[in-house]
Motif scaffolding. Structure first.
Motif, mmCIF file in Angstrom:
data_model
loop_
_atom_site.group_PDB
_atom_site.id
_atom_site.type_symbol
_atom_site.label_atom_id
_atom_site.label_comp_id
_atom_site.label_asym_id
_atom_site.label_seq_id
_atom_site.Cartn_x
_atom_site.Cartn_y
_atom_site.Cartn_z
ATOM 1 N N VAL A 135 0.830 -1.208 0.000
ATOM 2 C CA VAL A 135 0.000 0.000 0.000
ATOM 3 C C VAL A 135 0.858 1.250 0.000
ATOM 4 N N VAL A 136 1.947 1.248 0.752
ATOM 5 C CA VAL A 136 2.709 2.484 0.914
ATOM 6 C C VAL A 136 3.591 2.725 -0.305
ATOM 7 N N LYS A 137 3.891 4.015 -0.510
ATOM 8 C CA LYS A 137 4.728 4.402 -1.642
ATOM 9 C C LYS A 137 6.197 4.409 -1.218
ATOM 10 N N GLY A 138 7.063 4.018 -2.134
ATOM 11 C CA GLY A 138 8.486 4.012 -1.835
ATOM 12 C C GLY A 138 8.805 2.943 -0.806
ATOM 13 N N TRP A 139 9.976 3.027 -0.204
ATOM 14 C CA TRP A 139 10.360 2.058 0.833
ATOM 15 C C TRP A 139 10.163 2.664 2.190
#
Ligand code: HEM
Lengths: 309, 204
Positions: B170-174
């Motif tokens: 769900v989250v963007k990037g790391w």
């Protein structure tokens, strides 16, 4: 935490800006009366002049724009920038302008703003996360600045870079993306009159969490193209790398034009949640080029927008 | 161990039904805040995210009960059904918020489930919770018999990591937060491997 958001505005209340402007108009009116002039409802604050490029839609109130931000240098939560961006010291800000330009060099904010007329540009703002706002930016056309530095004939792209200050930006301590944040435009996109460098919001200097002291605004592209707190502008002959494209190329292309028909692996782009509508608000259909097709569609004549997403 | 005995003794005296009421409180509070402007300018996303996160907490709490008993001697098993059912209701509400308040457009919902891998995985996890929720009662336990019932409920070992992977996606990037949750889930599952291997070694 939730209490931080409390205010006495109702979500159905769409008039805060009117109330806000009224105060300014009264002040401007007093000023105008004092000089015996017949000035119209001129804006105070930065004194930005109105622009035909502004939308007639009602802007979101200031607190929406300053409390709900994606600015990962200050944290990945929407409310993190409002909490942390005060750490950024914008005094003595300098922008390096280099690459294929006649007059490369370091510009202070005074240099950049000398002789420019600040305009109020009320633009729709569409995030790739499928939400949108209407924002009354204050700024000037990027093409004005590029004309002053002299773009050389070989230049085809403009690259931008955000400040990277680990002491002032708690978010950059984690490798969410490869810092510093970088973005880019094709030169013709950069020269389009809709493309501005914004230094203000609601006719006041732009708050840190919104990209102080100077940021890009490209209203027909997803918000992440509108890079914040710029420290470098480079004219190049090659397509510059862009941060989200480097992080996940399948999801974020170089162009990233708002386009309801080009699907995104993460969020459908067909419609958007209008910020401030409350939990029962209906989604709104998203417009091609965020509704700015008349001004920008010809930039992409003959291009397959599904391929160059 | 006095502490553990104290807790175990107290647990014995406590009924588990108040957990259902307690579990409803945050959800009611969340919607109330959302309706009255207490969740900021994008309440739908806040509600959707909070329910997903709290649902994951409950799933993790459910997974922690057996290791807590085995390694710390804490007997909390009488609360496990309530915790599991609450997790189901949180994720169901998470799903409904997504359907009704977020996506809104029925035609798009099916496309989202098929096309967006994080939704596909979340949905797979939710579908696995369905039979578990339906059979979380004494009648089903009797009907299925303990062996089959336990076999069915081993789906937890698959659905909880899927839920955690959904969060990572769900989250963007790391971002670290979802990775920490995934690590906790994997650790809780790994704790279950050890004793059985020892038992196998002992048998050999
Ligand atoms: C076991 C099942 C599930 C778990 C544990 C779970 C957990 C989570 C968590 C922890 C988040 C992020 C919260 C945050 O950012 O703070 C999330 C977000 C989300 N989940 Fe789930 N979820 C599950 C099932 C589902 C299902 C079935 C759907 C819909 C079909 C769904 C749709 C979403 C959406 C749309 C988001 C937000 C995405 C965004 O904001 O872009 N989830 N979930």
């Amino acid at each position: 935490m939730a209490g931080r958001w409390k205010n006495d505005l109702n979500w159905s209340d769409t008039t805060p800006k009117a109330a806000w402007l009224n105060r300014r108009q009264i002040m401007a009116g007093i000023g105008a009366a004092a000089f015996g002039g017949i000035a119209g409802p001129a804006l105070a604050g930065l004194g930005a002049v109105k622009s035909d490029f502004s939308t007639v839609e009602e802007p979101n109130p200031l607190d929406h724009i300053t409390s709900y931000c994606n600015y990962y240098e200050f944290g990945t939560g929407k409310e993190d920038p409002a909490r942390n961006a005060h750490m950024l010291n914008t005094d003595g800000w300098q922008v390096e302008i280099d690459g294929l330009v006649d007059k490369p060099g370091t510009w202070t904010m005074d240099d950049i703003l000398a002789g420019t007329t600040l305009e109020e540009r009320i633009y729709r703002f569409r995030c790739v996360e499928a939400w949108s706002m209407v924002i009354p930016w204050v700024g000037f056309e990027l093409s004005d600045l590029l004309a002053r530095v002299g773009v050389q004939s070989g230049a085809k792209y403009v690259a931008f870079e955000t400040a990277l200050r680990p002491d002032e930006m708690p978010g950059v301590r984690s490798p969410v993306i490869d810092w510093p944040y970088v973005e880019g435009l094709r030169l013709d996109e950069a020269m389009n009159p809709l493309t501005i460098l914004a230094t203000g919001l609601y006719d006041e200097p732009i708050p840190n969490q919104n990209g102080a002291p100077i940021r890009l605004v490209v209203p027909w592209k997803y918000g992440f193209k509108s890079i914040k707190s710029i420290v470098r502008i480079s004219l190049t002959d090659k397509e510059p790398p862009t941060s989200w494209n480097k992080t996940n190329g399948r999801e974020y292309g170089f162009y990233s034009n708002v386009n309801p028909t080009v699907d995104h692996p993460r969020w459908s782009q067909a419609s958007e949640r209008v910020i401030g509508g409350g939990i029962l608000a209906k989604r709104k259909p998203t417009l091609l080029f965020n509704g700015y097709g008349e001004q920008v569609a010809d930039l992409y004549d003959g291009m397959d927008l599904a391929k160059f997403y | 161990m006095a502490l553990v005995d104290g807790i175990n003794g107290a647990v014995k005296r406590l009924p588990s039904w108040p957990l259902y009421l307690l579990g409803a409180v945050p959800v009611v509070w969340l919607f109330w805040q959302g309706l009255t402007g207490g969740l900021g300018v994008d309440p739908t996303k806040v509600i959707e995210h909070k329910l997903g996160l709290w649902g994951l907490w409950l799933l993790i709490a459910g997974l922690a009960i057996t290791p807590l008993q085995r390694f710390a001697g804490l007997r909390l098993i009488k609360f496990r059904r309530a915790i599991g059912l609450l997790a189901f209701f949180y994720i169901l509400t998470h799903l409904l918020v997504w359907l009704v308040l977020d996506v809104q457009i029925p035609a798009q919902i099916w496309a989202d489930i098929l096309k967006r891998p994080y939704i596909t995985i979340g949905m797979a996890a939710f579908l696995m919770m369905l039979p578990l929720a339906i059979t979380s009662n004494n009648w089903s336990l009797r009907k299925l018999g303990p062996v089959r019932w336990r076999g069915l409920h081993k789906l937890t070992y698959l659905l909880v990591p899927l839920g955690a992977v959904h969060f990572v996606m769900v989250v963007k990037g790391w971002q670290m937060e979802p990775l920490y949750y995934l690590a906790v889930v994997i650790a809780l599952l790994a704790l279950r491997l050890r004793p059985s291997r020892r038992r196998r070694a002992a048998a050999a």
